[in-house]
Design an enzyme around this catalytic site. Structure first.
Site, PDB file in Angstrom:
ATOM      1  N   LYS A  44       1.932  -3.668   6.867  1.00  0.00           N
ATOM      2  CA  LYS A  44       2.372  -3.689   5.460  1.00  0.00           C
ATOM      3  C   LYS A  44       3.889  -3.474   5.393  1.00  0.00           C
ATOM      4  CE  LYS A  44      -1.574  -4.422   3.472  1.00  0.00           C
ATOM      5  NZ  LYS A  44      -1.854  -5.750   2.922  1.00  0.00           N
TER       6      LYS A  44
ATOM      7  N   TYR B  99      -2.134  -1.127  10.980  1.00  0.00           N
ATOM      8  CA  TYR B  99      -2.356  -1.614   9.613  1.00  0.00           C
ATOM      9  C   TYR B  99      -1.163  -1.260   8.729  1.00  0.00           C
ATOM     10  CZ  TYR B  99      -3.838  -1.713   4.778  1.00  0.00           C
ATOM     11  OH  TYR B  99      -3.875  -1.949   3.425  1.00  0.00           O
TER      12      TYR B  99
ATOM     13  N   SER C  25       0.834  -1.202   0.000  1.00  0.00           N
ATOM     14  CA  SER C  25       0.000   0.000   0.000  1.00  0.00           C
ATOM     15  C   SER C  25       0.866   1.248   0.000  1.00  0.00           C
ATOM     16  CB  SER C  25      -0.862  -0.032   1.265  1.00  0.00           C
ATOM     17  OG  SER C  25      -1.447   1.211   1.502  1.00  0.00           O
TER      18      SER C  25
HETATM   19  P1  NAD Z   1     -11.162  -6.796   1.323  1.00  0.00           P
HETATM   20  O1  NAD Z   1     -11.373  -6.765   2.786  1.00  0.00           O
HETATM   21  O2  NAD Z   1     -12.312  -6.501   0.422  1.00  0.00           O
HETATM   22  O3  NAD Z   1     -10.539  -8.195   0.888  1.00  0.00           O
HETATM   23  C1  NAD Z   1      -9.717  -8.955   1.725  1.00  0.00           C
HETATM   24  C2  NAD Z   1     -10.269 -10.365   1.721  1.00  0.00           C
HETATM   25  O4  NAD Z   1      -9.418 -11.183   2.536  1.00  0.00           O
HETATM   26  C3  NAD Z   1     -11.673 -10.467   2.320  1.00  0.00           C
HETATM   27  O5  NAD Z   1     -12.503 -11.190   1.438  1.00  0.00           O
HETATM   28  C4  NAD Z   1     -11.469 -11.204   3.635  1.00  0.00           C
HETATM   29  O6  NAD Z   1     -12.580 -12.000   3.982  1.00  0.00           O
HETATM   30  C5  NAD Z   1     -10.232 -12.023   3.324  1.00  0.00           C
HETATM   31  N1  NAD Z   1      -9.436 -12.416   4.495  1.00  0.00           N
HETATM   32  C6  NAD Z   1      -8.987 -11.632   5.501  1.00  0.00           C
HETATM   33  N2  NAD Z   1      -8.254 -12.358   6.349  1.00  0.00           N
HETATM   34  C7  NAD Z   1      -8.236 -13.629   5.874  1.00  0.00           C
HETATM   35  C8  NAD Z   1      -7.647 -14.839   6.323  1.00  0.00           C
HETATM   36  N3  NAD Z   1      -6.927 -14.915   7.443  1.00  0.00           N
HETATM   37  N4  NAD Z   1      -7.825 -15.956   5.577  1.00  0.00           N
HETATM   38  C9  NAD Z   1      -8.560 -15.924   4.422  1.00  0.00           C
HETATM   39  N5  NAD Z   1      -9.143 -14.795   3.960  1.00  0.00           N
HETATM   40  C10 NAD Z   1      -8.982 -13.662   4.681  1.00  0.00           C
HETATM   41  O7  NAD Z   1      -9.942  -5.792   1.008  1.00  0.00           O
HETATM   42  P2  NAD Z   1      -9.404  -5.264  -0.384  1.00  0.00           P
HETATM   43  O8  NAD Z   1      -9.711  -3.824  -0.476  1.00  0.00           O
HETATM   44  O9  NAD Z   1      -9.778  -6.173  -1.474  1.00  0.00           O
HETATM   45  O10 NAD Z   1      -7.845  -5.366  -0.116  1.00  0.00           O
HETATM   46  C11 NAD Z   1      -7.080  -6.482  -0.546  1.00  0.00           C
HETATM   47  C12 NAD Z   1      -5.634  -6.274  -0.125  1.00  0.00           C
HETATM   48  O11 NAD Z   1      -5.152  -5.060  -0.681  1.00  0.00           O
HETATM   49  C13 NAD Z   1      -5.432  -6.167   1.376  1.00  0.00           C
HETATM   50  O12 NAD Z   1      -4.217  -6.813   1.699  1.00  0.00           O
HETATM   51  C14 NAD Z   1      -5.316  -4.683   1.604  1.00  0.00           C
HETATM   52  O13 NAD Z   1      -4.555  -4.386   2.745  1.00  0.00           O
HETATM   53  C15 NAD Z   1      -4.617  -4.233   0.338  1.00  0.00           C
HETATM   54  N6  NAD Z   1      -4.841  -2.832   0.006  1.00  0.00           N
HETATM   55  C16 NAD Z   1      -6.115  -2.358  -0.128  1.00  0.00           C
HETATM   56  C17 NAD Z   1      -6.330  -1.013  -0.431  1.00  0.00           C
HETATM   57  C18 NAD Z   1      -7.713  -0.440  -0.518  1.00  0.00           C
HETATM   58  O14 NAD Z   1      -7.869   0.768  -0.403  1.00  0.00           O
HETATM   59  N7  NAD Z   1      -8.757  -1.247  -0.741  1.00  0.00           N
HETATM   60  C19 NAD Z   1      -5.233  -0.169  -0.631  1.00  0.00           C
HETATM   61  C20 NAD Z   1      -3.941  -0.687  -0.503  1.00  0.00           C
HETATM   62  C21 NAD Z   1      -3.765  -2.022  -0.190  1.00  0.00           C
HETATM   63  C1  WQD Z   2      -9.701   9.834   0.609  1.00  0.00           C
HETATM   64  C2  WQD Z   2      -9.911  11.326   0.795  1.00  0.00           C
HETATM   65  C3  WQD Z   2     -10.393  12.015   3.044  1.00  0.00           C
HETATM   66  C4  WQD Z   2     -14.297  10.135   3.411  1.00  0.00           C
HETATM   67  C5  WQD Z   2      -7.034   4.889   2.900  1.00  0.00           C
HETATM   68  C6  WQD Z   2      -6.003   4.198   3.764  1.00  0.00           C
HETATM   69  C7  WQD Z   2      -4.785   3.831   2.958  1.00  0.00           C
HETATM   70  C8  WQD Z   2      -5.151   3.011   1.733  1.00  0.00           C
HETATM   71  C9  WQD Z   2      -6.214   3.693   0.949  1.00  0.00           C
HETATM   72  C10 WQD Z   2      -5.043   0.645   2.273  1.00  0.00           C
HETATM   73  C11 WQD Z   2      -9.239  11.876   2.050  1.00  0.00           C
HETATM   74  C12 WQD Z   2     -11.553  12.304   2.135  1.00  0.00           C
HETATM   75  C13 WQD Z   2     -13.065  10.563   2.926  1.00  0.00           C
HETATM   76  C14 WQD Z   2     -15.317  11.090   3.637  1.00  0.00           C
HETATM   77  C15 WQD Z   2     -13.832  12.819   2.854  1.00  0.00           C
HETATM   78  N1  WQD Z   2      -5.693   1.727   2.083  1.00  0.00           N
HETATM   79  N2  WQD Z   2     -12.852  11.879   2.656  1.00  0.00           N
HETATM   80  N3  WQD Z   2     -15.047  12.403   3.344  1.00  0.00           N
HETATM   81  O1  WQD Z   2      -7.434   8.072   3.596  1.00  0.00           O
HETATM   82  O2  WQD Z   2      -6.462   8.194   1.268  1.00  0.00           O
HETATM   83  O3  WQD Z   2      -6.494   6.073   2.399  1.00  0.00           O
HETATM   84  O4  WQD Z   2      -7.338   4.025   1.784  1.00  0.00           O
HETATM   85  O5  WQD Z   2      -3.894   0.388   2.211  1.00  0.00           O
HETATM   86  O6  WQD Z   2      -3.931   3.123   3.793  1.00  0.00           O
HETATM   87  O7  WQD Z   2      -5.654   5.081   4.799  1.00  0.00           O
HETATM   88  O8  WQD Z   2      -8.662   7.062   1.615  1.00  0.00           O
HETATM   89  O9  WQD Z   2     -10.984   7.030   0.866  1.00  0.00           O
HETATM   90  O10 WQD Z   2     -10.513   7.266   3.345  1.00  0.00           O
HETATM   91  O11 WQD Z   2     -10.026   9.166   1.823  1.00  0.00           O
HETATM   92  O12 WQD Z   2     -13.643  14.006   2.633  1.00  0.00           O
HETATM   93  O13 WQD Z   2     -16.416  10.777   4.094  1.00  0.00           O
HETATM   94  O14 WQD Z   2     -11.309  11.572   0.962  1.00  0.00           O
HETATM   95  O15 WQD Z   2     -10.195  13.045   3.969  1.00  0.00           O
HETATM   96  O16 WQD Z   2      -8.746  13.121   1.751  1.00  0.00           O
HETATM   97  P1  WQD Z   2      -7.245   7.456   2.284  1.00  0.00           P
HETATM   98  P2  WQD Z   2     -10.118   7.568   1.942  1.00  0.00           P
END
Ligand code: NAD
Ligand code: WQD
Length: 361
Positions: free
Chosen positions: A160, A156, A129
């Site tokens: 990572k 979190y 991330s």
């Molecule tokens: P999500 O929660 O929709 O998907 C994660 C999935 O993993 C879920 O279906 C959950 O049930 C499953 N899971 C969790 N723990 C488990 C375990 N121990 N065994 C089996 N399954 C398990 O999240 P997502 O948004 O699809 O994110 C996927 C990956 O990408 C995560 O590692 C997350 O940290 C990373 N990521 C997400 C974002 C984002 O903004 N969505 C940004 C950066 C990184």
């Molecule tokens: C985006 C922008 C808020 C909600 C998060 C995690 C990061 C990564 C991605 C996993 C910001 C603004 C939001 C609302 C708003 N995930 N906002 N009103 O904070 O960039 O990142 O997701 O790895 O680790 O921290 O994403 O979608 O929460 O916010 O104004 O009701 O929208 O302030 O500027 P963020 P977000």
């Protein structure tokens, strides 16, 4: 002819489900695993509907090594894994650090050892991330892979950072292991079929699900957190990347790991000072996945109204604690080395998010 069997952990989740579809359509044979901690069982049937065929799925918890091992016993021909399974809510991780460390780290340790011991080939693509960069200094914008990794403020984010450390140490220790860490910026949108998408539990914390729920009348109004930042319109700037474009980057990453050999493995830029020793092995790759364009919250809100024609009531609210002022990716390394680019227009992406919301009724 299958291009090879790929294990997807967290396969029923938001990014996992989209990647499942793209990998299958690219010719890979996918084995999905999930424990439905943060997803719904019906996602599997929806993936089958999109693909028009039955899929391989096992309901297991990746932190349970014995259960996880059985998947490898059943599928000894796995040649690569994409590891999505993790808990991902930043705020929740501050209240439940042990849950986050246990789930995110133990699952990863199990995956690395099982891939080494039981898979046909130990190729791992890891969901990292942009949070590993912490609060970036302005001179590092847009963020390239060699920007400093600052200490994360949440368990979190730290999970990572630790995961990247564990994977890079493992690459040095295990000569068969190849790893690609993908640092996602802000994934948004949904599959064009509107059969899969993001399923937030409770009140959404992320911007786009809150926007679509407000447009659907589930929420009164959107709070825009802060309009007094040092940005052109005062609201925060992010790099919003379409989830299908993001899913395609995983296909490219798997292609790269499967095709890289000792003779061409060093054909990539070693820029990241933190993981220099791992990078020298030629089996460690890191890519930022974003569009390369920063969008402010207000630009996104106006873009949503324009793309969908739906009114979105919003108010300016105080800043949200812990928010980063502005961050967007320099994705050139991914374009150069993976041949990948996020090119779906933002209007289409926002419309896909809205279509998904409408499909939920
Ligand atoms: P999500 O929660 O929709 O998907 C994660 C999935 O993993 C879920 O279906 C959950 O049930 C499953 N899971 C969790 N723990 C488990 C375990 N121990 N065994 C089996 N399954 C398990 O999240 P997502 O948004 O699809 O994110 C996927 C990956 O990408 C995560 O590692 C997350 O940290 C990373 N990521 C997400 C974002 C984002 O903004 N969505 C940004 C950066 C990184
Ligand atoms: C985006 C922008 C808020 C909600 C998060 C995690 C990061 C990564 C991605 C996993 C910001 C603004 C939001 C609302 C708003 N995930 N906002 N009103 O904070 O960039 O990142 O997701 O790895 O680790 O921290 O994403 O979608 O929460 O916010 O104004 O009701 O929208 O302030 O500027 P963020 P977000």
């Amino acid at each position: 002819m299958s291009k090879g069997k790929i294990l997807l952990t967290g396969a029923a989740g938001y990014i996992g489900s989209h990647t499942w579809v793209q990998l299958s359509e690219a010719g890979y044979d996918v084995v999905g695993v999930d424990n439905f901690y943060n997803s719904e069982r019906n996602v599997i049937g929806r993936i089958e509907k999109i693909l028009g065929k039955t899929v391989n799925f096992e309901e297991i918890d990746c932190s349970d090594r014995d259960a996880f091992s059985k998947v490898f016993q059943k599928h000894p021909d796995i040649v690569g894994a994409v590891h999505f399974a993790a808990c991902k809510a930043v705020g929740e991780s501050i209240d439940k650090p042990l849950l986050y460390y246990r789930n995110n780290i133990v699952s990863l340790l199990n995956l690395i050892s099982l891939m080494n011991e039981q898979a046909e080939k130990a190729n791992i693509v890891f969901s990292s991330s942009c949070t590993v960069y912490g609060q970036p200094d302005k001179e590092h914008l847009p963020i390239a892979e060699n920007a400093p990794l600052k200490r994360s403020l949440s368990p979190y984010g730290k999970s990572k950072q630790m995961a990247e450390e564990i994977l890079s140490d493992s690459v040095i220790a295990f000569p068969e292991l190849k790893v690609c860490a993908l640092r996602y910026f802000n994934p948004i949108g949904a599959h064009p079929s509107a059969l899969i998408g993001e399923l937030p539990r409770g009140v959404p914390q992320n911007l786009v699900p809150f926007v679509t729920q407000t447009a659907a009348g589930i929420r009164d109004h959107l709070n825009v957190f802060g309009n007094d930042y040092n940005t052109p319109d005062g609201s925060c700037i992010r790099d919003y990347i379409y989830v299908v474009d993001l899913a395609n980057a995983h296909v490219k990453a798997i292609d790269k790991l499967l095709s890289s050999t000792d003779s061409n493995a060093n054909n990539h830029t070693i820029e990241e000072p933190t993981y220099i020793e791992a990078a020298k092995t030629g089996r460690w790759f890191v890519y930022n996945l974003g569009t390369g364009k920063g969008l402010s919250v207000l630009e996104l809100v106006n873009g949503f109204m324009k793309a969908t024609g739906v009114n979105l009531p919003y108010q300016i609210a105080p800043r949200r604690q812990g928010d980063i002022e502005q961050v967007w990716a320099d994705p050139k390394k991914a374009e150069r080395e993976l041949g990948w680019k996020a090119d779906t227009p933002i209007e289409d992406v926002l419309r896909s998010a809205w279509n998904w919301q409408k499909s939920l009724g």
